[in-house]
Design a protein around this motif. Structure first.
Motif, mmCIF file in Angstrom:
data_model
loop_
_atom_site.group_PDB
_atom_site.id
_atom_site.type_symbol
_atom_site.label_atom_id
_atom_site.label_comp_id
_atom_site.label_asym_id
_atom_site.label_seq_id
_atom_site.Cartn_x
_atom_site.Cartn_y
_atom_site.Cartn_z
ATOM 1 N N ALA A 118 -4.640 -3.141 -1.142
ATOM 2 C CA ALA A 118 -4.069 -4.457 -0.817
ATOM 3 C C ALA A 118 -2.925 -4.811 -1.761
ATOM 4 C CB ALA A 118 -5.150 -5.533 -0.883
ATOM 5 N N GLU A 119 -3.103 -4.536 -3.064
ATOM 6 C CA GLU A 119 -2.039 -4.825 -4.040
ATOM 7 C C GLU A 119 -0.792 -3.996 -3.741
ATOM 8 O OE1 GLU A 119 -4.561 -5.704 -8.171
ATOM 9 O OE2 GLU A 119 -4.088 -3.654 -7.610
ATOM 10 N N ALA A 120 -1.031 -2.717 -3.479
ATOM 11 C CA ALA A 120 0.090 -1.804 -3.231
ATOM 12 C C ALA A 120 0.837 -2.207 -1.967
ATOM 13 C CB ALA A 120 -0.417 -0.370 -3.129
ATOM 14 N N GLU A 121 0.097 -2.594 -0.937
ATOM 15 C CA GLU A 121 0.745 -2.974 0.331
ATOM 16 C C GLU A 121 1.524 -4.277 0.178
ATOM 17 O OE1 GLU A 121 -2.124 -2.869 3.505
ATOM 18 O OE2 GLU A 121 -2.058 -0.668 3.588
ATOM 19 N N GLU A 122 0.972 -5.215 -0.590
ATOM 20 C CA GLU A 122 1.683 -6.484 -0.792
ATOM 21 C C GLU A 122 3.028 -6.241 -1.482
ATOM 22 O OE1 GLU A 122 1.091 -10.875 -2.888
ATOM 23 O OE2 GLU A 122 -0.397 -9.312 -3.234
ATOM 24 N N LYS A 123 2.993 -5.420 -2.519
ATOM 25 C CA LYS A 123 4.222 -5.084 -3.261
ATOM 26 C C LYS A 123 5.208 -4.349 -2.354
ATOM 27 C CE LYS A 123 6.435 -3.798 -7.244
ATOM 28 N NZ LYS A 123 6.939 -4.680 -8.276
ATOM 29 N N LEU A 127 9.052 -5.511 -1.176
ATOM 30 C CA LEU A 127 10.241 -4.692 -1.414
ATOM 31 C C LEU A 127 10.949 -4.342 -0.103
ATOM 32 C CD1 LEU A 127 8.831 -2.433 -4.248
ATOM 33 C CD2 LEU A 127 10.774 -3.977 -4.466
ATOM 34 N N LEU A 128 10.187 -4.051 0.933
ATOM 35 C CA LEU A 128 10.805 -3.766 2.236
ATOM 36 C C LEU A 128 11.577 -4.984 2.729
ATOM 37 C CD1 LEU A 128 8.037 -1.731 4.088
ATOM 38 C CD2 LEU A 128 10.306 -0.911 3.426
ATOM 39 N N LYS A 129 11.011 -6.164 2.492
ATOM 40 C CA LYS A 129 11.697 -7.390 2.902
ATOM 41 C C LYS A 129 13.021 -7.516 2.158
ATOM 42 C CE LYS A 129 10.992 -12.253 3.764
ATOM 43 N NZ LYS A 129 10.070 -13.377 3.823
ATOM 44 N N LYS A 130 13.002 -7.156 0.887
ATOM 45 C CA LYS A 130 14.200 -7.265 0.044
ATOM 46 C C LYS A 130 15.349 -6.411 0.580
ATOM 47 C CE LYS A 130 15.162 -7.622 -4.849
ATOM 48 N NZ LYS A 130 14.698 -7.490 -6.196
ATOM 49 N N ALA A 137 7.685 -1.323 8.632
ATOM 50 C CA ALA A 137 6.584 -0.842 7.789
ATOM 51 C C ALA A 137 5.697 0.171 8.509
ATOM 52 C CB ALA A 137 5.738 -2.020 7.298
ATOM 53 N N ASN A 138 5.503 -0.019 9.804
ATOM 54 C CA ASN A 138 4.608 0.882 10.553
ATOM 55 C C ASN A 138 5.352 1.986 11.291
ATOM 56 O OD1 ASN A 138 2.130 -0.417 9.845
ATOM 57 N ND2 ASN A 138 2.766 -2.122 11.141
ATOM 58 N N ILE A 154 14.493 4.309 -1.960
ATOM 59 C CA ILE A 154 14.753 3.498 -3.154
ATOM 60 C C ILE A 154 13.575 2.563 -3.428
ATOM 61 C CG2 ILE A 154 16.215 1.680 -4.152
ATOM 62 C CD1 ILE A 154 18.589 2.980 -2.612
ATOM 63 N N VAL A 155 13.121 1.840 -2.394
ATOM 64 C CA VAL A 155 12.038 0.886 -2.657
ATOM 65 C C VAL A 155 10.708 1.607 -2.885
ATOM 66 C CG1 VAL A 155 13.104 -1.160 -1.639
ATOM 67 C CG2 VAL A 155 11.765 0.342 -0.178
ATOM 68 N N ARG A 156 10.570 2.820 -2.345
ATOM 69 C CA ARG A 156 9.367 3.606 -2.673
ATOM 70 C C ARG A 156 9.333 3.894 -4.174
ATOM 71 N NH1 ARG A 156 8.698 9.718 -0.639
ATOM 72 N NH2 ARG A 156 10.688 9.782 -1.721
ATOM 73 N N ALA A 157 10.485 4.249 -4.739
ATOM 74 C CA ALA A 157 10.543 4.479 -6.191
ATOM 75 C C ALA A 157 10.235 3.193 -6.952
ATOM 76 C CB ALA A 157 11.918 5.014 -6.574
ATOM 77 N N LEU A 158 10.712 2.061 -6.433
ATOM 78 C CA LEU A 158 10.478 0.777 -7.109
ATOM 79 C C LEU A 158 9.012 0.365 -7.076
ATOM 80 C CD1 LEU A 158 13.558 -1.273 -5.864
ATOM 81 C CD2 LEU A 158 13.203 -0.318 -8.139
#
Length: 247
Positions: A118-123, A127-130, A137-138, A154-158
């Motif tokens: 849940a924490e990882a998905e929220e983050k 980032l995807l929204k950013k 996402a899906n 890029i956001v995967r690295a973040l």
């Protein structure tokens, strides 16, 4: 060591074929926290070798690399724990094609940082929204354009909450009209204060975003300075010649 220096490279060499090819030939470089360093130069000048050495994807022949004060070239150092603090984005996106975007982004934080799902998905969703991709996402990598895949990379690295981001020619595999969307994400990272080392052919990006530009040729740093110094008043004939061909 100055605490503000997050990376310090001293006497770095990378030789091949018993020293016949000197991909890096004695590099000294400091990168400060929050600094954006852009590395330019002709093909084969050692730019990518230098960048890939910073997290030991290339093992140096000689020299030392300090990250947060630790010599990561020391055989006793657990390099993986340091690599987790360095995000890396390549020319090719290296996404897992059998996983959707959300899974691509959460697998490492869950396994390595011990985040809950849940924490990882929220983050990841934040980032995807950013980067304007929350609606993907899906989706699977095959359903995305090259520019979208690179923004995801890029956001995967973040998602790993890195202290430094390393970019190895992140736009060179993209169609020209997709380059801008990736550079925009990188510009926003720079504005947010992320420490970045970027190898790129995008001179406009170097001029606009870099705190410091480094020009390499034949495995050496030939000239270093602010974008203004490098692009407006280049000192070395080799840099002048290079800029005359690329600007």
């Amino acid at each position: 060591m100055n605490d503000n220096k997050i990376i310090r490279v001293t006497g770095l060499k990378k030789h091949y074929f018993g020293g016949k090819v000197k991909a890096l030939d004695g590099i000294d470089l400091d990168i400060e926290r929050g600094e954006v360093v852009v590395i330019i130069g002709p093909s084969g000048s050692g730019k990518s070798t230098l960048l890939r050495s910073l997290n030991l994807l290339e093992l140096p022949t000689a020299g030392q690399i300090f990250f947060n004060g630790t010599d990561i070239t020391d055989k006793k150092v657990n390099i993986n724990s340091h690599r987790q603090k360095m995000g890396m984005v390549f020319q090719h996106f290296n996404l897992f094609n059998n996983m959707n975007i959300l899974k691509n982004m959460t697998i490492a934080p869950v396994q390595l940082l011990k985040r809950t799902k849940a924490e990882a998905e929220e983050k990841a969703l934040q980032l995807l929204k950013k980067v304007g991709l929350e609606d993907r996402a899906n989706a699977y990598p095959s359903q995305l354009s090259g520019g979208q895949k690179q923004r995801v990379a890029i956001v995967r690295a973040l998602c790993m909450e890195p202290q430094v981001m390393l970019f190895d020619e992140p736009t060179s595999a993209l169609d020209p009209e997709m380059v801008g969307e990736v550079l925009d994400v990188m510009k926003s990272l720079a504005r947010d204060g992320m420490t970045m080392a970027v190898v790129t052919h995008e001179m406009g990006f170097a001029r606009e975003v870099a705190d410091r530009v480094i020009f390499m040729d034949e495995g050496r740093i030939i000239e270093t300075g602010t974008p203004e110094e490098i692009f407006t008043t280049p000192q070395s004939p080799r840099l002048q010649d290079f800029l005359s061909k690329v600007l």
